[in-house]
Design an enzyme around this catalytic site. Structure first.
Site, PDB file in Angstrom:
ATOM      1  N   LYS A  22       2.264  11.616 -11.760  1.00 17.80           N
ATOM      2  CA  LYS A  22       0.972  11.712 -11.083  1.00 17.80           C
ATOM      3  C   LYS A  22       1.126  11.538  -9.573  1.00 17.80           C
ATOM      4  CE  LYS A  22      -2.021   8.109 -10.796  1.00 17.80           C
ATOM      5  NZ  LYS A  22      -2.866   7.945  -9.593  1.00 17.80           N
ATOM      6  N   ASN A  23       1.828  10.503  -9.161  1.00 21.55           N
ATOM      7  CA  ASN A  23       1.902  10.193  -7.731  1.00 21.55           C
ATOM      8  C   ASN A  23       2.699  11.231  -6.959  1.00 21.55           C
ATOM      9  OD1 ASN A  23       0.302   7.860  -7.890  1.00 21.55           O
ATOM     10  ND2 ASN A  23       2.054   6.626  -8.530  1.00 21.55           N
ATOM     11  N   ARG A  93      -7.532   7.600  -4.858  1.00 19.18           N
ATOM     12  CA  ARG A  93      -6.857   7.150  -3.647  1.00 19.18           C
ATOM     13  C   ARG A  93      -5.996   8.246  -3.011  1.00 19.18           C
ATOM     14  NH1 ARG A  93      -7.624   3.189   0.103  1.00 19.18           N
ATOM     15  NH2 ARG A  93      -5.664   2.550   1.048  1.00 19.18           N
ATOM     16  N   CYS A 117      -9.023   3.154  -7.478  1.00 22.93           N
ATOM     17  CA  CYS A 117      -9.189   1.911  -8.219  1.00 22.93           C
ATOM     18  C   CYS A 117      -9.460   0.750  -7.273  1.00 22.93           C
ATOM     19  CB  CYS A 117      -7.934   1.614  -9.040  1.00 22.93           C
ATOM     20  SG  CYS A 117      -7.629   2.824 -10.346  1.00 22.93           S
ATOM     21  N   ARG A 122      -6.765  -2.252   0.425  1.00 24.78           N
ATOM     22  CA  ARG A 122      -5.766  -1.182   0.501  1.00 24.78           C
ATOM     23  C   ARG A 122      -5.954  -0.459   1.832  1.00 24.78           C
ATOM     24  NH1 ARG A 122      -6.258   1.932  -5.165  1.00 24.78           N
ATOM     25  NH2 ARG A 122      -4.068   2.364  -4.882  1.00 24.78           N
ATOM     26  N   ASP A 125      -4.197   1.256   7.862  1.00 23.26           N
ATOM     27  CA  ASP A 125      -3.799   1.040   9.251  1.00 23.26           C
ATOM     28  C   ASP A 125      -2.408   1.591   9.550  1.00 23.26           C
ATOM     29  OD1 ASP A 125      -3.113  -1.184   7.470  1.00 23.26           O
ATOM     30  OD2 ASP A 125      -2.193  -2.098   9.234  1.00 23.26           O
ATOM     31  N   ASP A 306       2.109  -1.106 -10.835  1.00 23.51           N
ATOM     32  CA  ASP A 306       1.311  -0.343 -11.796  1.00 23.51           C
ATOM     33  C   ASP A 306       1.667  -0.668 -13.247  1.00 23.51           C
ATOM     34  OD1 ASP A 306      -0.210   0.896  -9.910  1.00 23.51           O
ATOM     35  OD2 ASP A 306       0.804   2.834 -10.003  1.00 23.51           O
ATOM     36  N   ARG A 398      -7.731   9.566 -15.549  1.00 27.61           N
ATOM     37  CA  ARG A 398      -7.257   9.850 -14.193  1.00 27.61           C
ATOM     38  C   ARG A 398      -5.746   9.933 -14.120  1.00 27.61           C
ATOM     39  NH1 ARG A 398      -8.551   5.701 -10.297  1.00 27.61           N
ATOM     40  NH2 ARG A 398      -7.097   7.012  -9.171  1.00 27.61           N
TER      41      ARG A 398
END
Length: 423
Positions: A22-23, A93, A117, A122, A125, A306, A398
């Protein structure tokens, strides 16, 4: 709204095939926007986050052709908009990768603050610090982030904290910048390497991905007609490895990269779980009593944040008192209250959860409070006596492709129903 009804106390046995990461997919699809051409991406997970990202990118002018269920052809030739401010941006996200991709392509971007989530602060910056170092002006107005640059120029950027998102976003923005960009204290997760490999296949010049120093030599153009296959999802793989151990099962987890799983595999062995690694699969089985363990989440190659919610379910099956220390996010133990509804003996002390193993879990109504907390609730339902009802299933959708079907193929008893269907 759908919910899951889980009849527990089933030992999981058999084989399960892991989907694409997914990421990685959430970074690779925006990266395709840097290309005024066509590319093909294989092994894309069929999950809700990807469907939402597709809608956002289509609103910018991208076209998608479904080659098969997990292969997409992406045509970014006619992308003309650099503004992504719709409601979908709030829903996950990974939408923030559009900042780096659009800035890299158009030298400007307007995006809504990302959602996703809710398990603590989170901040973005470090993303902003990187964009500014490359020469972009950053303004935040009315919930929108506005990025503009006359040109992007390579720079030395030191990340104050290890940030996966900032590492990827800076990489995306720097690919077509003038000169050399160096990211120090970069995140080292496998999906960062996968995104860099995709960009390099299109003609980018990125070295060092997977280490804490990444160097990007800017190029004028990227080339199309690239075919890239996304790596397996290490978090999905870890979830099924933990499920096998927690249910005292015997599961061959296929389509994995065993090296990516080393921190979890080592912890499972410590807990008296048996592990057998093959070239692209891992067999996990547990017959004897599980022993207690202490877990601390860390950036890769440490134990993944995770996987800590599913790991809590496993620790509840072990003898003695275990702890989980969360060093990445500041509020990721909300799911503990859901597990306590099922009889879990656990308490949260700041960034640490203290878990008393050996107590019986019983079915109860619980809510998926976020993606990985939802996975923990499902695993708890598989272990518990009686029927567990898990609501807020969209969180699970998701990030897990066909989770119900995969678990049922291993012997679980899970039904997905709508509220109107009743129980």
């Amino acid at each position: 709204m759908d919910k899951l009804l889980i009849r527990g106390q089933r030992r999981l046995k058999g084989e399960v095939t892991i989907s694409g990461a997914k990421n990685a997919a959430l970074g690779i699809l925006p990266a395709a926007l840097l290309l005024s051409d066509v590319c093909t991406v294989e092994n894309i997970p069929n999950i809700l986050d990807i469907a939402i990202l597709r809608r956002i990118m289509e609103s910018l002018g991208a076209r998608f052709i479904d080659i098969d269920e997990n292969t997409l052809r992406v045509d970014a030739t006619n992308v003309s908009s650099y503004t992504a401010t719709g409601e979908d941006m709030h829903r996950f996200r990974g939408s923030y990768y559009l900042m780096g991709a659009l800035l890299g392509r158009f030298k400007k971007a307007v995006v809504t603050f990302p959602g996703g989530c809710n398990f603590g602060s989170r901040p973005i910056d470090q993303h902003i610090k990187g964009f500014e170092a490359l020469g972009a002006k950053v303004e935040i107005e009315h919930g929108h982030i506005k990025l503009t640059a006359n040109k992007l120029t390579g720079a030395n950027i030191y990340l104050d904290v290890v940030s996966v998102g900032a590492t990827v976003n800076i990489m995306l923005a720097a690919v077509k910048a003038e000169g050399i960009t160096t990211i120090e204290n970069a995140a080292k997760e496998p999906h960062i390497v996968d995104i860099a490999n995709f960009l390099n296949a299109m003609g980018a010049d990125i070295k060092g991905a997977g280490t804490d120093i990444i160097r990007i030599r800017g190029v004028r153009e990227l080339k199309g007609n690239v075919v890239h296959c996304i790596i397996p999802d290490m978090i999905e793989a870890g979830t099924y490895m933990i499920a096998a151990a927690a249910t005292r099962g015997d599961v061959l987890v296929k389509n994995v990269i065993p090296k990516h799983m080393e921190s979890l595999s080592a912890k499972l062995v410590e807990m008296n779980v048996k592990i057998q690694e093959y070239d692209d699969s891992i067999r996990v089985w547990a017959k004897d009593r599980l022993t207690r363990a202490n877990i601390k989440t860390l950036p890769y190659p440490g134990f993944p944040t995770d996987l800590q919610p599913p790991a809590a379910v496993l620790l509840l099956q072990a003898d003695g008192i275990s702890t989980i220390t969360e060093s990445i996010f500041d509020n990721r133990f909300q799911y503990i209250d859901e597990l306590k509804r099922m009889g879990a003996k656990a308490r949260v002390e700041g960034r640490m959860a203290v878990i008393e193993g050996g107590s019986k879990l019983t079915g109860a109504p619980v809510k998926a409070l976020d993606l990985r907390a939802g996975a923990a609730c499902v695993l708890a339902g598989c272990v518990a006596e009686g029927i567990t009802e898990v609501s807020n299933v969209s969180y699970i959708d998701r990030g897990y492709e066909r989770m119900v079907e995969k678990l049922n193929s291993l012997g679980a008893d899970i039904r997905r129903v709508s509220d109107s269907d009743g129980t």
